[in-house]
Design a protein around this motif. Structure first.
Motif, PDB file in Angstrom:
ATOM      1  N   THR A 249       8.198 -50.979  27.864  1.00 30.38           N
ATOM      2  CA  THR A 249       6.994 -50.545  28.553  1.00 30.38           C
ATOM      3  C   THR A 249       7.227 -49.125  29.048  1.00 30.38           C
ATOM      4  O   THR A 249       8.375 -48.647  29.082  1.00 30.38           O
ATOM      5  CB  THR A 249       6.671 -51.475  29.737  1.00 30.38           C
ATOM      6  OG1 THR A 249       5.409 -51.097  30.294  1.00 30.38           O
ATOM      7  CG2 THR A 249       7.743 -51.389  30.814  1.00 30.38           C
TER       8      THR A 249
ATOM      9  N   ARG B 133       6.754 -45.947  31.947  1.00 33.22           N
ATOM     10  CA  ARG B 133       6.584 -45.670  33.372  1.00 33.22           C
ATOM     11  C   ARG B 133       6.383 -44.180  33.566  1.00 33.22           C
ATOM     12  O   ARG B 133       6.748 -43.367  32.698  1.00 33.22           O
ATOM     13  CB  ARG B 133       7.783 -46.156  34.173  1.00 33.22           C
ATOM     14  CG  ARG B 133       9.040 -45.295  33.996  1.00 33.22           C
ATOM     15  CD  ARG B 133      10.214 -45.873  34.739  1.00 33.22           C
ATOM     16  NE  ARG B 133      11.363 -44.961  34.728  1.00 33.22           N
ATOM     17  CZ  ARG B 133      11.674 -44.150  35.726  1.00 33.22           C
ATOM     18  NH1 ARG B 133      10.911 -44.109  36.825  1.00 33.22           N
ATOM     19  NH2 ARG B 133      12.733 -43.366  35.661  1.00 33.22           N
TER      20      ARG B 133
ATOM     21  N   THR C 209      -0.415 -51.566  25.656  1.00 35.72           N
ATOM     22  CA  THR C 209       0.133 -52.346  26.771  1.00 35.72           C
ATOM     23  C   THR C 209       0.488 -51.475  27.974  1.00 35.72           C
ATOM     24  O   THR C 209       0.508 -51.964  29.106  1.00 35.72           O
ATOM     25  CB  THR C 209       1.376 -53.116  26.311  1.00 35.72           C
ATOM     26  OG1 THR C 209       2.338 -52.191  25.777  1.00 35.72           O
ATOM     27  CG2 THR C 209       1.010 -54.139  25.240  1.00 35.72           C
ATOM     28  N   SER C 210       0.788 -50.185  27.770  1.00 37.90           N
ATOM     29  CA  SER C 210       1.042 -49.258  28.879  1.00 37.90           C
ATOM     30  C   SER C 210       0.871 -47.837  28.372  1.00 37.90           C
ATOM     31  O   SER C 210       1.000 -47.570  27.168  1.00 37.90           O
ATOM     32  CB  SER C 210       2.446 -49.451  29.473  1.00 37.90           C
ATOM     33  OG  SER C 210       3.433 -49.178  28.497  1.00 37.90           O
ATOM     34  N   THR C 211       0.580 -46.910  29.298  1.00 38.80           N
ATOM     35  CA  THR C 211       0.358 -45.512  28.921  1.00 38.80           C
ATOM     36  C   THR C 211       0.982 -44.580  29.964  1.00 38.80           C
ATOM     37  O   THR C 211       1.199 -44.969  31.115  1.00 38.80           O
ATOM     38  CB  THR C 211      -1.151 -45.194  28.819  1.00 38.80           C
ATOM     39  OG1 THR C 211      -1.769 -45.470  30.076  1.00 38.80           O
ATOM     40  CG2 THR C 211      -1.812 -46.013  27.722  1.00 38.80           C
TER      41      THR C 211
END
Length: 231
Positions: free
Chosen positions: A83, A85, A120-122
């Motif tokens: 993922t 951050r 799912t995340s950016t």
């Protein structure tokens, strides 16, 4: 008239057979081949024996090559789930709200999200010390499903008009990475490094007013800061 001698035990009544000369006991030669000077000597025998190690070495080498091919055909490990951050600092520069220089080409976050559906995340952030900062770093990345990492790399670097991006070390998470140098609209200098694998894709842009050194190590440091394993 002479008398005809009767056939006895030592006489045959059949036709007379012509006498054949004795045949040579040496090796028979084929027609057209030169006659050898004599039997095979020690040198020729040793030469034939000397071929054996070469034949054995060839067989062993072939066996090793087959073994290498079998080892190389092992399946590629599945990439680790990750993922993204947004760290507070990158390379000592704080996250900044300062707008980017006018005319800077970018591959925007909404475009990245469409390329990795479902995302799912950016990450999309600017790092620097304001307008007087000697350097500004821009990052954009997305995690999810990247169906074609090679095509993704081309699209990530295209806005920066880099003439000849080169493949560079991609880091511990695998995939592929490319970096290249270009210029900004205000005659500044930029280095753009993009990376992509089946799960994560992104681009890091270094902006300075003067010519930059090689940024490959800085790129790897930033990628490690942005990506984290899950689970």
């Amino acid at each position: 008239m002479p008398k005809r001698r009767p056939a006895g035990p030592g006489h045959r009544s059949g036709p007379t057979v012509a006498h054949r000369p004795p045949q040579p006991t040496g090796p028979r030669l084929r027609p057209g081949l030169p006659r050898t000077a004599g039997p095979v000597g020690p040198r020729r025998l040793l030469g034939r024996i000397g071929l054996l190690p070469a034949v054995v070495a060839t067989v062993l080498a072939t066996g090793c090559a087959v073994a290498d091919v079998e080892r190389a055909s092992a399946p590629t490990p599945t990439p680790v789930a990750r993922t993204l951050r947004t760290p507070d600092t990158l390379l000592g520069l704080p996250r900044s709200g300062t707008p980017l220089p006018a005319g800077l080409p970018r591959f925007r976050l909404n475009e990245l999200t469409r390329e990795a559906t479902p995302a799912t995340s950016t990450v999309e952030a600017v790092y620097g010390r304001g307008r007087r900062s000697p350097e500004t770093i821009v990052v954009s990345a997305v995690s999810g499903t990247v169906p074609d990492p090679q095509a993704m790399l081309d699209r990530l670097l295209k806005p920066y008009r880099i003439p000849k991006p080169r493949s560079v070390e991609f880091g511990r998470y695998g995939g592929e990475a490319r970096c290249g140098r270009g210029r900004t609209a205000d005659e500044g200098h930029l280095t753009a490094c993009a990376w992509a694998d089946p799960e994560v894709a992104g681009v890091v842009v270094f902006l300075t007013a003067t010519k930059q050194p090689d940024r490959k190590e800085d790129f790897l440091t930033i990628r490690d800061e942005l990506e984290q394993t899950t689970g």
